[in-house]
Design a protein around this motif. Structure first.
Motif, PDB file in Angstrom:
ATOM      1  N   LYS A 123      33.630  37.475  42.595  1.00 29.75           N
ATOM      2  CA  LYS A 123      33.482  37.369  41.142  1.00 29.75           C
ATOM      3  C   LYS A 123      33.737  35.922  40.714  1.00 29.75           C
ATOM      4  CE  LYS A 123      33.478  38.796  36.753  1.00 29.75           C
ATOM      5  NZ  LYS A 123      32.283  39.236  36.072  1.00 29.75           N
ATOM      6  N   TYR A 124      34.841  35.344  41.202  1.00 32.81           N
ATOM      7  CA  TYR A 124      35.221  33.984  40.840  1.00 32.81           C
ATOM      8  C   TYR A 124      35.738  33.221  42.049  1.00 32.81           C
ATOM      9  CZ  TYR A 124      35.273  35.850  36.060  1.00 32.81           C
ATOM     10  OH  TYR A 124      34.926  36.446  34.871  1.00 32.81           O
ATOM     11  N   GLU A 146      35.334  41.541  43.203  1.00 35.54           N
ATOM     12  CA  GLU A 146      35.078  42.668  42.304  1.00 35.54           C
ATOM     13  C   GLU A 146      34.172  43.661  43.018  1.00 35.54           C
ATOM     14  OE1 GLU A 146      32.741  42.035  38.786  1.00 35.54           O
ATOM     15  OE2 GLU A 146      31.169  40.988  39.869  1.00 35.54           O
ATOM     16  N   GLU A 149      44.495  35.363  34.949  1.00 37.74           N
ATOM     17  CA  GLU A 149      44.037  34.931  33.633  1.00 37.74           C
ATOM     18  C   GLU A 149      43.644  33.465  33.724  1.00 37.74           C
ATOM     19  OE1 GLU A 149      45.599  34.484  29.050  1.00 37.74           O
ATOM     20  OE2 GLU A 149      46.668  35.820  30.401  1.00 37.74           O
ATOM     21  N   SER A 164      46.268  40.274  38.858  1.00 36.76           N
ATOM     22  CA  SER A 164      45.740  40.111  37.511  1.00 36.76           C
ATOM     23  C   SER A 164      45.727  38.608  37.273  1.00 36.76           C
ATOM     24  CB  SER A 164      46.639  40.819  36.494  1.00 36.76           C
ATOM     25  OG  SER A 164      46.138  40.606  35.196  1.00 36.76           O
ATOM     26  N   VAL A 176      39.815  34.575  29.940  1.00 33.35           N
ATOM     27  CA  VAL A 176      39.437  35.892  30.455  1.00 33.35           C
ATOM     28  C   VAL A 176      40.505  36.369  31.436  1.00 33.35           C
ATOM     29  CG1 VAL A 176      36.947  35.540  30.202  1.00 33.35           C
ATOM     30  CG2 VAL A 176      38.043  34.948  32.336  1.00 33.35           C
ATOM     31  N   THR A 177      40.602  37.666  31.584  1.00 35.57           N
ATOM     32  CA  THR A 177      41.512  38.256  32.564  1.00 35.57           C
ATOM     33  C   THR A 177      40.685  39.083  33.539  1.00 35.57           C
ATOM     34  OG1 THR A 177      43.296  38.353  30.934  1.00 35.57           O
ATOM     35  CG2 THR A 177      43.522  39.750  32.879  1.00 35.57           C
ATOM     36  N   HIS A 178      40.957  38.889  34.813  1.00 36.67           N
ATOM     37  CA  HIS A 178      40.247  39.635  35.855  1.00 36.67           C
ATOM     38  C   HIS A 178      41.295  40.277  36.759  1.00 36.67           C
ATOM     39  CE1 HIS A 178      37.320  40.727  38.882  1.00 36.67           C
ATOM     40  NE2 HIS A 178      38.100  40.174  39.796  1.00 36.67           N
ATOM     41  N   GLU A 179      41.098  41.554  37.040  1.00 45.26           N
ATOM     42  CA  GLU A 179      41.977  42.260  37.966  1.00 45.26           C
ATOM     43  C   GLU A 179      41.164  42.621  39.196  1.00 45.26           C
ATOM     44  OE1 GLU A 179      44.438  46.370  37.874  1.00 45.26           O
ATOM     45  OE2 GLU A 179      44.910  44.937  36.260  1.00 45.26           O
ATOM     46  N   LYS A 184      31.351  46.003  41.778  1.00 44.50           N
ATOM     47  CA  LYS A 184      30.547  46.331  40.603  1.00 44.50           C
ATOM     48  C   LYS A 184      30.322  47.834  40.519  1.00 44.50           C
ATOM     49  CE  LYS A 184      28.341  41.880  40.331  1.00 44.50           C
ATOM     50  NZ  LYS A 184      27.155  41.085  40.464  1.00 44.50           N
TER      51      LYS A 184
END
Length: 192
Positions: free
Chosen positions: A125-126, A114, A159, A157, A62-65, A116
């Motif tokens: 988020k992580y 993040e 991943e 970004s 997954v990719t999170h920005e 929401k």
């Protein structure tokens, strides 16, 4: 050996056993033979099925920005970092200097934030795993070296794969958004 049983035949001076005739369909002999073999095979199939079901599926990448901040500052009362930035409402004010030069921040690990949809505040988020924290530090150290540590607004970004708990993140690459650089040790161009 003129009167040998039907399952024996004479070949020279030896008696050889031949296969008996198969049981007639519907006979008790056929049912007994099948009853002995079917439960054992079903048990093997059930055992293998249980093993297959219990194996974890490979994690999808997954990719999170979003903003990266140190966990130490995030966990402080009101999410107000040592540098005075409110990470819940204005994580863009958090400095690289705080994340890498303050021992508690550097050693406490990192989180990805993040905001929401419809929310007025940021949330975690992580949480990066140990290897991800090491990569994040390499990235942030390189970022500090490129601008002296005064940089704020560290949007990345990231991943990687998400752990089974839904929040632990195993980082594979970390870069500034829009940067062609994906190595964790070389930051991209400075953002405002």
């Amino acid at each position: 050996l003129a009167h040998a049983p039907s399952s024996y035949t004479e070949a020279g001076n030896r008696r050889l056993r031949t296969k008996p005739d198969p049981p007639e369909p519907g006979s008790d002999t056929l049912r007994t033979t099948m009853t002995r073999h079917v439960p054992a095979n079903l048990a093997k199939v059930a055992f293998l099925l249980c093993i297959a079901i219990s194996l974890p599926a490979p994690a999808a990448s997954v990719t999170h920005e979003g903003f990266i901040v140190d966990k130490y500052c995030w966990d402080k009362p009101g999410h107000v970092g040592i540098d005075g930035s409110n990470l819940e409402t204005a994580p863009e004010a958090h400095t690289v200097h705080c994340m890498v030069d303050i021992a508690s921040c550097r050693d406490g690990g990192f989180v990805l934030l993040e905001k929401k949809s419809g929310a007025s505040v940021y949330s975690v988020k992580y949480v990066l795993d140990a290897a991800g924290n090491t990569k994040a530090l390499e990235f942030l150290d390189a970022l500090k070296a490129s601008d002296g540590g005064g940089r704020k607004s560290v949007i990345v970004s990231a991943e990687g794969t998400v752990g089974s708990d839904g929040s632990t993140f195993s980082l594979t690459t970390l870069a500034l958004p829009g940067s062609s650089t994906t190595a964790t040790t070389t930051p991209g161009p400075m953002a405002a």
